[in-house]
Enzyme design. Structure first.
Site, mmCIF file in Angstrom:
data_model
loop_
_atom_site.group_PDB
_atom_site.id
_atom_site.type_symbol
_atom_site.label_atom_id
_atom_site.label_comp_id
_atom_site.label_asym_id
_atom_site.label_seq_id
_atom_site.Cartn_x
_atom_site.Cartn_y
_atom_site.Cartn_z
ATOM 1 N N ASP A 64 0.871 -1.078 -0.246
ATOM 2 C CA ASP A 64 -0.091 -0.072 -0.007
ATOM 3 C C ASP A 64 0.673 1.133 0.157
ATOM 4 O OD1 ASP A 64 0.794 -0.159 2.669
ATOM 5 O OD2 ASP A 64 -0.808 -0.270 3.594
ATOM 6 N N HIS A 65 2.058 1.018 0.431
ATOM 7 C CA HIS A 65 2.914 2.223 0.407
ATOM 8 C C HIS A 65 3.620 2.625 -0.930
ATOM 9 C CE1 HIS A 65 2.231 1.819 4.793
ATOM 10 N NE2 HIS A 65 3.291 3.007 5.120
ATOM 11 N N ASP A 119 4.163 -1.012 11.332
ATOM 12 C CA ASP A 119 3.316 -0.004 11.059
ATOM 13 C C ASP A 119 2.825 0.787 12.249
ATOM 14 O OD1 ASP A 119 2.869 1.808 8.031
ATOM 15 O OD2 ASP A 119 1.439 2.224 10.000
ATOM 16 N N ARG A 379 -0.194 13.042 10.375
ATOM 17 C CA ARG A 379 1.025 13.528 10.496
ATOM 18 C C ARG A 379 1.177 14.520 9.484
ATOM 19 N NH1 ARG A 379 3.891 7.634 11.259
ATOM 20 N NH2 ARG A 379 3.180 7.516 13.579
#
Ligand code: MIC
Ligand code: SF4
Length: 639
Positions: A64-65, A119, A379
């Site tokens: 997914d990253h 994660d 973030r």
């Protein structure tokens, strides 16, 4: 005295230790998850442990990253991950299936069980009463090999919710309120457990937003009870059988209680560059916005995106900005498509990005120079968006949609539009064809692991000698994030499986000369202030400094996951006994650290001829042995 939810789950999984806040404990892990950016390293480590098949109830490898494929590195890594999952008995969630936390919540998480993930936002699972903890890849590899997870028994902070959220105020505003009160270091060593009448007014996606962003408090994890609301969600996912009731006993005690009246909350934001710089939207209204991004593991559920679609319907995105939307999972994308929400977004001018982390980690959709970007993410560290001069404001999907429509910070209640109420569907789209199930042990034997040229061999560290010496290579301030230590983004993330290459970027945004200096000087020390290493779980923030020869990191205090990663890779974490000593040591000073007895280290600043009292951040015999073995991999494989 009865038990709270945290204690109940820990008690049922306790392998070693006493359930006394601060004491070392070891707990059994039922499930694991990895994502691609931390996964390659985790599986190389698992492989080095020589275990054939994962020993957990369920282990899932997600992609997914690293989704932008601007060269061979990311697609090669995806192929490696798929083949190694097949080899060792894991589920493999293919690229396009969605963000690990969103998919795990939808399809795999189970109330009352434990989950460890490589994660930091793994605590999303707390939204359905799963004790889900973020850790470095090595700790996840150890869990896959059947080892328990070692941590300190957390303090349990009860967050007592009363009342009900008002229109246009949502879960993000709840967690921003908790961050305002507790700050980014206020949760270290703690679990935030939600209780009170307000809990039942929050659906699972709302709960998961809150537990997800509990990571920004530095917390070990966050937990909601598993109740009728959880049951309804799991039933709609076709997983009613995975539900079990899990609530705190009436007589349960908490180490601290925070009271929040949901009815008093207003739309909030976290201003640049920290998630705890919380203000009300009304206090920053009118500020010009150059980009809006909606998605990430915090706020990309069906409910979030249908709320946004409802607000955009029949309107247009302001001409002064770009709006990017990344759905959290294929399930979400499929459902917003079928219900017409996607068309409403596209008609309004939104740019639809693929289902994955995307802009949250600087994988595309970077903001313009000095731009203000409003994001439904978790973030907003400087430079994380991919544009060093940009400012990221964190907000709810509702506040993001309001900014997208007006081009400036706007309290969504001031738009003068009717609130959009989205209900959890009776049945979600539960087609799992993008998840490849584990092979049988027999079939797995035939699998060839496919390694591209991007996969460099795993480094090992020697056992430490009795003295560590060198200069202070870098002195940093408070709240240094792992994004400062080991930046991410579209250019650096593809190097995650290649330590020599990625090490060239250590501390890039703080001092780009760091890697070269560290290499030339044969390594040395790093100094930090409070909460050093907060943020992500990326073990590369320990591995790469280790590769550059960093021997010890001396700070006022550490964030939990980074502290464990340092020990795992044989870097000694120390704190100043007297925080004032931080001011007496300077960058460039020559240090000598006598660790003949590692539990009583003696530090001398030879440049200043000073003795400095330091405390090793090693809390169990296991961690001491592990450090003395030169790291967890040597320790686990008996080298
Ligand atoms: C993040 O949000 O910072 C990440 C990217 O998901 C990290 C993991 C990583 O660096 O690969 C995290 O949160 O642990
Ligand atoms: Fe992905 Fe961002 Fe969530 Fe990290 S915080 S897992 S990068 S969406």
């Amino acid at each position: 005295m009865g038990y709270n939810v945290t204690q109940k789950i820990i008690k049922a999984h306790l392998v070693d230790g006493r359930m006394k806040a601060g004491s070392p404990i070891a707990i059994r892990m039922d499930q694991t998850l990895t994502q691609d950016a931390t996964g390659t390293m985790a599986y190389l480590q698992f492989e080095a442990m020589g275990v054939d098949r994962v020993k957990t109830d369920l282990s899932v490898s997600y992609v997914d990253h690293n989704m932008l494929q601007t060269g061979f590195e990311n697609p090669d890594d995806h192929r490696f991950l798929q083949s190694i999952a097949a080899k060792h008995g894991l589920y493999f969630s293919r690229p396009g299936n969605g963000i690990c936390h969103q998919v795990h919540l939808e399809r795999f998480g189970k109330p009352g069980t434990t989950l460890i993930g490589s994660d930091s936002h793994t605590p999303t699972g707390g939204g359905i009463g799963q004790m889900a903890i973020g850790a470095g890849g090595l700790d996840v590899a150890l869990a896959m090999a059947g080892q328990p997870f070692n941590l300190k028994m957390p303090r349990v902070i009860g967050v007592k919710l009363s009342g009900e959220l008002r229109p246009f105020v949502s879960a993000k505003d709840v967690i921003l309120e908790v961050l305002r009160i507790k700050t980014v270091k206020g949760g270290v060593g703690c679990v935030f457990e939600y209780l009170g009448d307000g809990v039942e007014t929050l659906d699972v996606p709302a709960r998961a937003t809150i537990t997800n962003m509990g990571a920004e408090l530095g917390a070990t994890t966050s937990l909601f009870p598993s109740d009728a609301v959880t049951k309804k969600f799991l039933k709609a996912q076709g997983r009613e059988a995975d539900w079990s009731r899990l609530v705190a006993d009436k007589t349960a005690a908490y180490d601290e209680v925070l009271d929040i009246d949901l009815g008093n909350l207003e739309p909030m934001v976290a201003m640049p560059h920290m998630p705890d710089k919380v203000q009300k939207v009304s206090e920053v209204k009118g500020m010009k916005v150059h980009q809006v991004a909606i998605g990430s593991c915090t706020n990309s559920s069906y409910k979030d995106l249908m709320t946004v679609a409802g607000m955009l319907k029949g309107r247009s995105v302001h001409t002064s900005l770009s709006l990017g939307i990344s759905p959290g999972s294929r399930q979400v994308l499929e459902m917003i498509t079928e219900s017409g929400g996607l068309a409403d977004m596209i008609k309004a001018g939104a740019r639809i990005l693929e289902s994955g982390c995307g802009p949250c980690i600087g994988m595309g959709f970077a903001p313009p120079s000095a731009g203000v970007t409003v994001r439904s993410f978790n973030r907003n560290f400087e430079g994380r968006s991919g544009t060093k001069t940009a400012s990221v404001i964190l907000a709810s999907p509702e506040t993001c949609a309001a900014a997208a429509l007006t081009g400036e910070m706007t309290d969504p209640r001031d738009l003068g539009i009717a609130p959009v109420a989205v209900k959890i569907p009776k049945a979600f789209a539960t087609d799992d064809t993008m998840v490849i199930p584990p092979l049988s042990a027999e079939e797995a034997k035939k699998v060839e692991i496919i390694r591209g040229p991007n996969i460099a061999p795993l480094p090992r560290k020697e056992r430490p000698g009795a003295t560590l010496s060198g200069v202070v290579l870098l002195k940093t301030g408070d709240n240094i994030t792992t994004d400062h230590i080991m930046p991410a983004g579209a250019k650096i993330l593809p190097l995650r499986s290649n330590l020599p290459k990625i090490s060239e970027h250590v501390f890039e945004a703080v001092d780009p000369t760091f890697p070269k200096r560290a290499m030339e000087m044969g390594g040395g020390f790093v100094l930090g202030g409070e909460n050093y290493g907060q943020g992500s779980s990326r073990e590369h923030a320990a591995l790469a400094p280790m590769y550059l020869g960093v021997k010890a990191v001396i700070t006022k205090s550490f964030a939990r996951i980074h502290l464990a990663n340092l020990i795992n890779f044989g870097i000694l974490p120390l704190t100043f006994k007297d925080a004032a000593d931080y001011d007496r040591v300077d960058q460039g000073d020559e240090l000598e650290l006598d660790i003949a007895d590692v539990m009583k280290p003696r530090l001398t600043d030879k440049t200043k001829n000073l003795k400095i009292a330091v405390v090793p951040q090693i809390f169990s015999d296991r961690d001491r042995e592990l450090f003395l073995a030169g790291g967890a991999l040597n320790y686990a494989s008996g080298k």
